[in-house]
Design a protein around this motif. Sequence first.
Motif, PDB file in Angstrom:
ATOM      1  N   ASP A   1     -54.032  14.657  23.034  1.00  0.00           N
ATOM      2  CA  ASP A   1     -54.046  13.110  23.266  1.00  0.00           C
ATOM      3  C   ASP A   1     -54.609  12.995  24.966  1.00  0.00           C
ATOM      4  N   TYR A   2     -55.227  11.950  24.979  1.00  0.00           N
ATOM      5  CA  TYR A   2     -56.007  11.396  26.226  1.00  0.00           C
ATOM      6  C   TYR A   2     -55.402  10.107  26.637  1.00  0.00           C
ATOM      7  N   LEU A   3     -54.597   9.709  27.665  1.00  0.00           N
ATOM      8  CA  LEU A   3     -54.036   8.525  27.935  1.00  0.00           C
ATOM      9  C   LEU A   3     -55.300   7.769  28.580  1.00  0.00           C
ATOM     10  N   ILE A   4     -55.760   6.557  27.807  1.00  0.00           N
ATOM     11  CA  ILE A   4     -56.598   5.677  28.633  1.00  0.00           C
ATOM     12  C   ILE A   4     -55.942   4.752  29.328  1.00  0.00           C
ATOM     13  N   ASP A   5     -55.019   4.062  29.005  1.00  0.00           N
ATOM     14  CA  ASP A   5     -54.268   3.019  29.777  1.00  0.00           C
ATOM     15  C   ASP A   5     -52.814   2.965  29.322  1.00  0.00           C
ATOM     16  N   ASP A   6     -51.875   2.481  30.306  1.00  0.00           N
ATOM     17  CA  ASP A   6     -50.635   2.155  29.728  1.00  0.00           C
ATOM     18  C   ASP A   6     -49.917   1.190  30.524  1.00  0.00           C
ATOM     19  N   ARG A   7     -50.735   0.075  30.858  1.00  0.00           N
ATOM     20  CA  ARG A   7     -50.236  -1.011  31.382  1.00  0.00           C
ATOM     21  C   ARG A   7     -49.381  -2.003  30.606  1.00  0.00           C
ATOM     22  N   VAL A   8     -49.770  -2.195  29.193  1.00  0.00           N
ATOM     23  CA  VAL A   8     -49.165  -2.888  28.129  1.00  0.00           C
ATOM     24  C   VAL A   8     -48.928  -1.819  26.883  1.00  0.00           C
ATOM     25  N   GLY A   9     -48.027  -1.005  26.995  1.00  0.00           N
ATOM     26  CA  GLY A   9     -47.797   0.043  25.870  1.00  0.00           C
ATOM     27  C   GLY A   9     -48.799   1.163  26.157  1.00  0.00           C
ATOM     28  N   TYR A  10     -49.373   1.797  25.231  1.00  0.00           N
ATOM     29  CA  TYR A  10     -50.180   3.074  25.733  1.00  0.00           C
ATOM     30  C   TYR A  10     -51.447   2.792  24.537  1.00  0.00           C
ATOM     31  N   GLN A  11     -52.541   3.198  25.261  1.00  0.00           N
ATOM     32  CA  GLN A  11     -53.759   3.181  24.755  1.00  0.00           C
ATOM     33  C   GLN A  11     -54.359   4.674  24.848  1.00  0.00           C
ATOM     34  N   PHE A  12     -54.764   5.243  23.874  1.00  0.00           N
ATOM     35  CA  PHE A  12     -55.116   6.582  24.035  1.00  0.00           C
ATOM     36  C   PHE A  12     -56.217   6.905  22.907  1.00  0.00           C
ATOM     37  N   LEU A  13     -56.854   8.137  23.513  1.00  0.00           N
ATOM     38  CA  LEU A  13     -57.826   8.850  22.475  1.00  0.00           C
ATOM     39  C   LEU A  13     -56.892  10.162  21.830  1.00  0.00           C
ATOM     40  N   ARG A  14     -57.038  10.162  20.508  1.00  0.00           N
ATOM     41  CA  ARG A  14     -56.297  11.224  19.821  1.00  0.00           C
ATOM     42  C   ARG A  14     -57.293  12.182  19.035  1.00  0.00           C
ATOM     43  N   ILE A  15     -57.151  13.528  19.417  1.00  0.00           N
ATOM     44  CA  ILE A  15     -58.131  14.578  18.643  1.00  0.00           C
ATOM     45  C   ILE A  15     -57.203  15.337  17.794  1.00  0.00           C
ATOM     46  N   PRO A  16     -56.967  14.778  16.331  1.00  0.00           N
ATOM     47  CA  PRO A  16     -56.084  15.580  15.504  1.00  0.00           C
ATOM     48  C   PRO A  16     -56.587  17.188  15.116  1.00  0.00           C
ATOM     49  N   PHE A  17     -56.019  17.917  14.990  1.00  0.00           N
ATOM     50  CA  PHE A  17     -56.223  19.368  14.649  1.00  0.00           C
ATOM     51  C   PHE A  17     -55.198  20.082  13.711  1.00  0.00           C
ATOM     52  N   ARG A  18     -55.832  20.971  12.926  1.00  0.00           N
ATOM     53  CA  ARG A  18     -54.773  21.694  11.991  1.00  0.00           C
ATOM     54  C   ARG A  18     -55.076  23.087  12.207  1.00  0.00           C
ATOM     55  N   ALA A  19     -54.005  24.157  11.862  1.00  0.00           N
ATOM     56  CA  ALA A  19     -53.883  25.333  11.955  1.00  0.00           C
ATOM     57  C   ALA A  19     -54.687  26.048  10.622  1.00  0.00           C
ATOM     58  N   ILE A  20     -55.644  26.870  11.205  1.00  0.00           N
ATOM     59  CA  ILE A  20     -56.285  27.537   9.992  1.00  0.00           C
ATOM     60  C   ILE A  20     -55.503  28.980   9.464  1.00  0.00           C
ATOM     61  N   ASP A  21     -55.425  29.543  10.657  1.00  0.00           N
ATOM     62  CA  ASP A  21     -54.679  30.884  10.576  1.00  0.00           C
ATOM     63  C   ASP A  21     -53.651  30.944  11.843  1.00  0.00           C
ATOM     64  N   GLY A  22     -52.592  31.426  11.235  1.00  0.00           N
ATOM     65  CA  GLY A  22     -51.251  31.292  12.194  1.00  0.00           C
ATOM     66  C   GLY A  22     -50.674  30.118  12.159  1.00  0.00           C
ATOM     67  N   GLN A  23     -49.722  30.100  13.322  1.00  0.00           N
ATOM     68  CA  GLN A  23     -49.047  28.781  13.461  1.00  0.00           C
ATOM     69  C   GLN A  23     -49.351  28.451  14.822  1.00  0.00           C
ATOM     70  N   LEU A  24     -49.149  26.887  15.145  1.00  0.00           N
ATOM     71  CA  LEU A  24     -49.385  26.518  16.541  1.00  0.00           C
ATOM     72  C   LEU A  24     -48.868  27.294  17.748  1.00  0.00           C
ATOM     73  N   ASP A  25     -47.721  27.918  17.418  1.00  0.00           N
ATOM     74  CA  ASP A  25     -47.002  28.503  18.432  1.00  0.00           C
ATOM     75  C   ASP A  25     -47.440  30.251  18.670  1.00  0.00           C
ATOM     76  N   SER A  26     -48.172  30.713  18.064  1.00  0.00           N
ATOM     77  CA  SER A  26     -48.725  31.970  17.795  1.00  0.00           C
ATOM     78  C   SER A  26     -50.121  32.077  18.629  1.00  0.00           C
ATOM     79  N   LEU A  27     -49.973  33.371  19.230  1.00  0.00           N
ATOM     80  CA  LEU A  27     -51.115  33.545  19.962  1.00  0.00           C
ATOM     81  C   LEU A  27     -52.341  33.789  19.022  1.00  0.00           C
ATOM     82  N   GLY A  28     -53.434  33.491  19.213  1.00  0.00           N
ATOM     83  CA  GLY A  28     -54.711  33.570  18.452  1.00  0.00           C
ATOM     84  C   GLY A  28     -54.904  32.662  17.445  1.00  0.00           C
ATOM     85  N   THR A  29     -54.125  31.626  17.439  1.00  0.00           N
ATOM     86  CA  THR A  29     -54.443  30.519  16.102  1.00  0.00           C
ATOM     87  C   THR A  29     -55.621  30.067  16.319  1.00  0.00           C
TER      88      THR A  29
END
Length: 133
Positions: free
Chosen positions: A41-69
């Motif tokens: 997430d990249y916060l663009i503005d937070d004066r009235v709520g939050y506006q942000f750019l979100r870049i989704p991703f999913r693990a292809i090998d391993g889990q997100l808390d593992s090295l080398g994912t």
Amino acid sequence: MIEIPSNLEGKHFSLYRLEDKLKPRGYTIGSNWEYDHGYFDYLIDDRVGYQFLRIPFRAIDGQLDSLGTTVEIGRPLLLSHKYQRGLDEEADTGLLSGMTNQFQEPVDKDASFPKEYIDLGKSLVQELEDLFL
């Protein structure tokens, strides 16, 4: 929510490499990550709520808390969240409000996105394409 088609969609990257390049540019890993998917997430503005750019991703090998994912990038999107005001007046300032708001139900979790930030969101996606492609 506004989707931004990108040449990054479907591309595979080391999660470590993404974090290494994105965090210094102001991106954070969203708090709603799971072991198989998450968001930058990249916060663009937070004066009235939050506006942000979100870049989704999913693990292809391993889990997100593992090295080398390795992860696959999804379609970037612009989001706007408006949170309830006044639930905790003591915490409604700066960093503390963000810590409190993360546990509050948004007033409008799919709030309309301010038009003045749409071009900014598109240029941020273009910067990411230039950085990684």
